[in-house]
Write a protein that holds these residues in place. Structure first.
Motif, PDB file in Angstrom:
ATOM      1  N   THR A 117      -5.159   7.863 -11.492  1.00 48.12           N
ATOM      2  CA  THR A 117      -4.495   6.763 -10.790  1.00 48.12           C
ATOM      3  C   THR A 117      -5.517   5.867 -10.102  1.00 48.12           C
ATOM      4  O   THR A 117      -5.435   4.636 -10.150  1.00 48.12           O
ATOM      5  CB  THR A 117      -3.511   7.307  -9.725  1.00 48.12           C
ATOM      6  OG1 THR A 117      -2.781   8.381 -10.276  1.00 48.12           O
ATOM      7  CG2 THR A 117      -2.575   6.232  -9.252  1.00 48.12           C
ATOM      8  N   ARG A 118      -6.497   6.499  -9.477  1.00 53.13           N
ATOM      9  CA  ARG A 118      -7.534   5.751  -8.771  1.00 53.13           C
ATOM     10  C   ARG A 118      -8.233   4.774  -9.731  1.00 53.13           C
ATOM     11  O   ARG A 118      -8.427   3.601  -9.407  1.00 53.13           O
ATOM     12  CB  ARG A 118      -8.555   6.721  -8.174  1.00 53.13           C
ATOM     13  CG  ARG A 118      -9.206   6.212  -6.896  1.00 53.13           C
ATOM     14  CD  ARG A 118     -10.271   7.173  -6.410  1.00 53.13           C
ATOM     15  NE  ARG A 118      -9.725   8.436  -5.885  1.00 53.13           N
ATOM     16  CZ  ARG A 118      -9.194   8.573  -4.667  1.00 53.13           C
ATOM     17  NH1 ARG A 118      -9.149   7.550  -3.848  1.00 53.13           N
ATOM     18  NH2 ARG A 118      -8.733   9.731  -4.264  1.00 53.13           N
ATOM     19  N   ILE A 155      -6.546  -2.400 -11.887  1.00 56.29           N
ATOM     20  CA  ILE A 155      -5.505  -3.385 -11.544  1.00 56.29           C
ATOM     21  C   ILE A 155      -6.070  -4.405 -10.546  1.00 56.29           C
ATOM     22  O   ILE A 155      -5.937  -5.610 -10.724  1.00 56.29           O
ATOM     23  CB  ILE A 155      -4.246  -2.690 -10.959  1.00 56.29           C
ATOM     24  CG1 ILE A 155      -3.542  -1.888 -12.054  1.00 56.29           C
ATOM     25  CG2 ILE A 155      -3.293  -3.717 -10.357  1.00 56.29           C
ATOM     26  CD1 ILE A 155      -2.312  -1.117 -11.595  1.00 56.29           C
ATOM     27  N   HIS A 156      -6.751  -3.908  -9.522  1.00 60.20           N
ATOM     28  CA  HIS A 156      -7.322  -4.822  -8.532  1.00 60.20           C
ATOM     29  C   HIS A 156      -8.394  -5.709  -9.145  1.00 60.20           C
ATOM     30  O   HIS A 156      -8.457  -6.898  -8.880  1.00 60.20           O
ATOM     31  CB  HIS A 156      -7.891  -4.037  -7.350  1.00 60.20           C
ATOM     32  CG  HIS A 156      -6.835  -3.485  -6.463  1.00 60.20           C
ATOM     33  ND1 HIS A 156      -6.626  -2.144  -6.304  1.00 60.20           N
ATOM     34  CD2 HIS A 156      -5.900  -4.093  -5.709  1.00 60.20           C
ATOM     35  CE1 HIS A 156      -5.600  -1.951  -5.487  1.00 60.20           C
ATOM     36  NE2 HIS A 156      -5.151  -3.118  -5.113  1.00 60.20           N
ATOM     37  N   LEU A 161      -3.309  -1.144  -3.330  1.00 63.72           N
ATOM     38  CA  LEU A 161      -2.376  -0.066  -3.659  1.00 63.72           C
ATOM     39  C   LEU A 161      -3.030   1.273  -3.379  1.00 63.72           C
ATOM     40  O   LEU A 161      -4.222   1.447  -3.585  1.00 63.72           O
ATOM     41  CB  LEU A 161      -2.003  -0.157  -5.141  1.00 63.72           C
ATOM     42  CG  LEU A 161      -1.445  -1.502  -5.597  1.00 63.72           C
ATOM     43  CD1 LEU A 161      -1.339  -1.542  -7.113  1.00 63.72           C
ATOM     44  CD2 LEU A 161      -0.085  -1.753  -4.958  1.00 63.72           C
ATOM     45  N   ASP A 162      -2.225   2.213  -2.924  1.00 63.16           N
ATOM     46  CA  ASP A 162      -2.762   3.513  -2.555  1.00 63.16           C
ATOM     47  C   ASP A 162      -2.491   4.548  -3.655  1.00 63.16           C
ATOM     48  O   ASP A 162      -1.339   4.910  -3.890  1.00 63.16           O
ATOM     49  CB  ASP A 162      -2.121   3.949  -1.227  1.00 63.16           C
ATOM     50  CG  ASP A 162      -2.671   5.277  -0.748  1.00 63.16           C
ATOM     51  OD1 ASP A 162      -3.605   5.800  -1.403  1.00 63.16           O
ATOM     52  OD2 ASP A 162      -2.176   5.790   0.270  1.00 63.16           O
ATOM     53  N   PRO A 163      -3.543   5.009  -4.353  1.00 66.19           N
ATOM     54  CA  PRO A 163      -3.359   5.965  -5.447  1.00 66.19           C
ATOM     55  C   PRO A 163      -2.664   7.238  -4.980  1.00 66.19           C
ATOM     56  O   PRO A 163      -1.850   7.810  -5.689  1.00 66.19           O
ATOM     57  CB  PRO A 163      -4.780   6.294  -5.906  1.00 66.19           C
ATOM     58  CG  PRO A 163      -5.658   5.275  -5.298  1.00 66.19           C
ATOM     59  CD  PRO A 163      -4.956   4.704  -4.111  1.00 66.19           C
ATOM     60  N   PHE A 195       1.045   6.832  -4.525  1.00 71.17           N
ATOM     61  CA  PHE A 195       1.664   6.675  -5.833  1.00 71.17           C
ATOM     62  C   PHE A 195       1.766   8.017  -6.559  1.00 71.17           C
ATOM     63  O   PHE A 195       2.806   8.385  -7.073  1.00 71.17           O
ATOM     64  CB  PHE A 195       0.838   5.676  -6.652  1.00 71.17           C
ATOM     65  CG  PHE A 195       1.455   5.306  -7.962  1.00 71.17           C
ATOM     66  CD1 PHE A 195       2.447   4.338  -8.018  1.00 71.17           C
ATOM     67  CD2 PHE A 195       1.037   5.906  -9.137  1.00 71.17           C
ATOM     68  CE1 PHE A 195       3.022   3.984  -9.229  1.00 71.17           C
ATOM     69  CE2 PHE A 195       1.608   5.554 -10.347  1.00 71.17           C
ATOM     70  CZ  PHE A 195       2.598   4.595 -10.397  1.00 71.17           C
ATOM     71  N   THR A 225       0.832  -1.194   0.000  1.00 70.94           N
ATOM     72  CA  THR A 225       0.000   0.000   0.000  1.00 70.94           C
ATOM     73  C   THR A 225       0.872   1.251   0.000  1.00 70.94           C
ATOM     74  O   THR A 225       0.577   2.238  -0.650  1.00 70.94           O
ATOM     75  CB  THR A 225      -0.892   0.007   1.262  1.00 70.94           C
ATOM     76  OG1 THR A 225      -1.620  -1.208   1.292  1.00 70.94           O
ATOM     77  CG2 THR A 225      -1.863   1.172   1.253  1.00 70.94           C
ATOM     78  N   PHE A 255      -5.797   2.004 -10.718  1.00 66.66           N
ATOM     79  CA  PHE A 255      -5.577   1.052  -9.624  1.00 66.66           C
ATOM     80  C   PHE A 255      -6.797   0.170  -9.396  1.00 66.66           C
ATOM     81  O   PHE A 255      -6.686  -1.011  -9.088  1.00 66.66           O
ATOM     82  CB  PHE A 255      -5.192   1.793  -8.331  1.00 66.66           C
ATOM     83  CG  PHE A 255      -3.735   2.187  -8.279  1.00 66.66           C
ATOM     84  CD1 PHE A 255      -2.969   2.206  -9.439  1.00 66.66           C
ATOM     85  CD2 PHE A 255      -3.137   2.543  -7.077  1.00 66.66           C
ATOM     86  CE1 PHE A 255      -1.628   2.567  -9.409  1.00 66.66           C
ATOM     87  CE2 PHE A 255      -1.794   2.898  -7.032  1.00 66.66           C
ATOM     88  CZ  PHE A 255      -1.042   2.917  -8.198  1.00 66.66           C
ATOM     89  N   GLU A 256      -7.975   0.778  -9.542  1.00 64.13           N
ATOM     90  CA  GLU A 256      -9.191  -0.010  -9.381  1.00 64.13           C
ATOM     91  C   GLU A 256      -9.222  -1.112 -10.438  1.00 64.13           C
ATOM     92  O   GLU A 256      -9.562  -2.253 -10.157  1.00 64.13           O
ATOM     93  CB  GLU A 256     -10.426   0.885  -9.503  1.00 64.13           C
ATOM     94  CG  GLU A 256     -11.679   0.203  -9.002  1.00 64.13           C
ATOM     95  CD  GLU A 256     -12.900   1.074  -9.223  1.00 64.13           C
ATOM     96  OE1 GLU A 256     -13.224   1.846  -8.325  1.00 64.13           O
ATOM     97  OE2 GLU A 256     -13.507   0.971 -10.304  1.00 64.13           O
ATOM     98  N   ILE A 289       4.438   1.203 -13.258  1.00 60.40           N
ATOM     99  CA  ILE A 289       3.485   0.498 -14.096  1.00 60.40           C
ATOM    100  C   ILE A 289       3.940   0.705 -15.542  1.00 60.40           C
ATOM    101  O   ILE A 289       3.867   1.806 -16.087  1.00 60.40           O
ATOM    102  CB  ILE A 289       2.063   1.018 -13.842  1.00 60.40           C
ATOM    103  CG1 ILE A 289       1.688   0.629 -12.414  1.00 60.40           C
ATOM    104  CG2 ILE A 289       1.073   0.410 -14.834  1.00 60.40           C
ATOM    105  CD1 ILE A 289       0.659   1.475 -11.788  1.00 60.40           C
TER     106      ILE A 289
END
Lengths: 340, 341
Positions: A108-109, A115-116, A75-77, A80, A32, A112-113, A41
């Motif tokens: 980023t959010r 990616i998850h 992960l924390d946008p 990052f 995180t 990342f969403e 990335i």
């Protein structure tokens, strides 16, 4: 390949990694609190089956991930984005850290969403889920009640009048208050203050100082404790521990307040009755959690009262005193699904 | 009905004359005469009032014993004792080699090879015991080889060098520790005079290296200094360690050593060599069944020790034993404790 979404300071992550290393497993960890200086990335394309992430110079393809363990909150946008140089300083000198920053953060959010989402839909097995790890305390209580578990009488109150009425009604039992969220901690940047939460009893002299109308807050009747219970779930396996917190004045309401440097907490293995276990299992299923720690109270009358579930709570505190070796069990679970 | 129960973190060892309760939570060791054993069993089986009725001539003694156990948080009272199971033993550990001991006197070995073999064996701790004054260049070289391997911790046992100024020595040590916090130093041969100055903070040890450095007065002349067993100096162990000591030899389990001549051994003090490091690999040796023979010599199999109430706390010694050296089941030579007295 196994992917662990952990946090750098999380001891449980480290211990499980030690076991995975012992078993010569293929695994990597994204934290995180990894910022842009640690992870990059690199490249993504659906058709080429390439989703390349680089950590400390080593490249990983997320398409190769068979198993994921969502140990913490992904992960924390923010973390990052913060390390990227945004356009602010060049183009928006006046608006520094505002518009462009928020835009990058949103980008980023979304990334990342995805990616998850990508990881969870692509793997054979996931332990914990990014999308289920943040539980709503009230939803959990509602479900627990529906499965026949006893819960503390709970209220959301926002007026002094109601609060005083409840205190008088419940007397001599006391009311306690705690946050609706999973808990906060913030040490002031200048070190002058700390903002954090514990479970606290609401005393009448405190209430007298409260405004007539206040922020809607969670109140619960204080349950008399014989023991506090911690139950760690790993799929259908469960590991219970009893905490003798009651003879120590400081740890009575919240064992985290125990001044344990003077008197360590007494924790021992515990056998939870089958009937309670079944209810807890149903609850975990309903909440779509295949792992997590449950807090309960055993009352002096041997009633089992459900308090809350922590999908990513520390389990080293259960594992160590009871010699459960949970870190090995988690590692073996991950390994089992990676090898299939 | 109220019952009495031992907290699961209190672990019992029964000897011929006495028994011990190891309190792993508070780090205490309690020793009782075996005559109290029946009270402990009785209390758990029948409760306090019943046992007082049954043994009424001893009631004062029983109450005192009970009070002692209760105030020290060794026992608790419950209506449902079945809710509290005991702690289970586990055999598995995630480090293959618990400890590797490497002795140095005149020969400096190829540490690149040694460390990479130990890394392959998933070694947890390397202890390097240096028996003579060594230049810092040599120590730096050893640490350089260590820097790239995944091993948790290294302890360097070195003598204090009186040829250089104390602060100069300390600075060198500090420089090395700051490179890598896995590095620990145990400095021996430290004079009373210097120890006092460290104690009184006249000599300042920086807080950044405080936990990585230790000073002792003892002089170390060689591997023969090891093997002393002094029960008064036993300290409490963790649950995990206690369990391991019941299942395996408390000293040699998962240990590999290289003596000052380069001979691979279970322990540098032992006679048996499994070959020289120049020609044999640690990996090969470690994985052979013969090498592991000593691991299974638990205290229950050793003469005298098997009757000792301290056997699960003891660190044992298989190098210096009483009687025939070929018989591996004799009491440690450097132990003067008598479990029958």
């Amino acid at each position: 390949m196994i992917l662990i979404l952990g946090r750098e300071d999380d001891l449980s992550t480290t211990n499980v990694c030690e076991w995975l290393y012992h078993y010569n497993a293929k695994f990597f960890v994204l934290n995180t609190d990894d910022d842009h200086s640690k992870i990059k990335i690199d490249y993504f394309n659906f058709l080429e089956k390439k989703f390349l992430i680089r950590k400390k110079g080593i490249e990983y393809n997320l398409f190769d991930v068979n198993v994921v363990w969502n140990r913490r909150h992904g992960l924390d946008p923010k973390k990052f984005t913060n390390t990227y140089v945004t356009l602010d300083s060049q183009f928006f000198p006046e608006e520094k850290n505002k518009f462009h920053y928020h835009h990058t953060l949103e980008e980023t959010r979304t990334l990342f969403e995805f990616i998850h989402h990508f990881i969870e839909s692509n793997v054979n097995y996931k332990l914990g889920s990014f999308f289920a790890n943040d539980v709503n305390k009230l939803v959990v209580l509602q479900s627990a009640l529906a499965f026949g578990l006893k819960i503390p009488d709970s209220y959301i109150l926002s007026t002094k009048k109601d609060l005083i009425e409840k205190i008088n009604l419940l007397s001599p039992k006391r009311l306690i208050t705690k946050p609706l969220t999973q808990g906060v901690y913030n040490a002031g940047l200048d070190g002058k203050y700390q903002y954090y939460n514990y479970v606290n009893a609401v005393e009448i002299d405190f209430v007298n100082e409260v405004e007539e109308v206040f922020f809607p807050s969670l109140f619960q009747e204080e349950i008399e404790k014989q023991l506090e219970l911690r139950i760690f779930f790993l799929e259908d396996d469960y590991y219970s521990m009893a905490i003798f917190s009651q003879e120590n004045e400081t740890s009575k309401q919240d064992f985290r307040q125990n001044e344990y440097w003077n008197e360590p907490l007494r924790c021992v293995p515990f056998d939870l009755p089958h009937e309670i276990v079944e209810k807890l299992k149903s609850l975990m299923k309903k909440l779509k959690l295949n792992t997590g720690s449950i807090d309960m109270i055993l009352t002096p009358e041997f009633e089992y009262v459900f308090l809350e579930v922590n999908p990513c709570g520390q389990f080293i505190m259960t594992s160590e005193p009871c010699n459960y070796n949970l870190e090995q069990k988690v590692a073996l679970k991950l390994l089992h699904y990676d090898k299939r | 009905m109220k019952y009495i129960k031992l907290y699961a973190y209190c672990l019992l060892t029964i000897g011929k004359k006495r028994f011990t309760i190891l309190d792993t939570l508070h780090n205490d060791i309690f020793i009782f005469e075996n005559s109290y054993l029946k009270y402990l069993e009785g209390l758990q089986k029948y409760g306090l009032s019943k046992i007082l009725e049954m043994e009424n001539h001893d009631s004062e003694q029983i109450v005192k014993f009970f009070d002692f156990l209760y105030t020290n948080k060794i026992i608790f009272i419950t209506e449902q004792p079945d809710l509290f199971p005991e702690i289970k033993q586990i055999r598995d550990t995630n480090t293959d080699v618990k400890k590797a001991i490497i002795d140095i006197r005149n020969k400096i070995f190829d540490f690149n090879t040694i460390f990479s073999q130990l890394e392959y064996l998933k070694c947890d701790l390397v202890e390097i015991r240096v028996f003579k004054s060594l230049s810092f260049d040599v120590i730096t070289n050893i640490i350089q080889s260590f820097s790239t391997v995944a091993i948790d911790k290294i302890i360097l046992l070195i003598p204090l060098n009186y040829e250089v100024d104390f602060y100069c020595f300390l600075n060198k040590v500090e420089e090395l520790i700051l490179l890598d916090y896995r590095i620990h130093f145990l400095i021996y041969n430290v004079s009373e005079h210097i120890l006092e100055k460290i104690e009184s903070k006249e000599f300042v040890i920086k807080s950044s290296i405080y936990f990585n450095i230790q000073f002792v007065k003892n002089s170390v002349t060689g591997c023969e200094n090891c093997g002393d067993i002094k029960p008064e100096k036993f300290f409490s162990s963790s649950i995990e360690e206690f369990m391991e000591k019941q299942l395996f030899n408390s000293c040699l389990n998962r240990q590999i050593s290289i003596d000052e001549n380069g001979e691979i051994k279970n322990c540098p003090s032992m006679q048996k060599s499994w070959g020289n490091i120049n020609v044999k690999s640690l990996i090969h040796t470690y994985n052979s069944k013969d090498f592991r023979f000593f691991w299974d010599i638990t205290k229950d199999k050793i003469e005298v020790c098997k009757d000792c109430e301290l056997r699960n706390l003891c660190h044992d010694c298989r190098a210096y034993t009483e009687g025939d050296a070929l018989d591996h089941y004799n009491k440690p030579l450097k132990c003067e404790y008598n479990p029958y007295a």
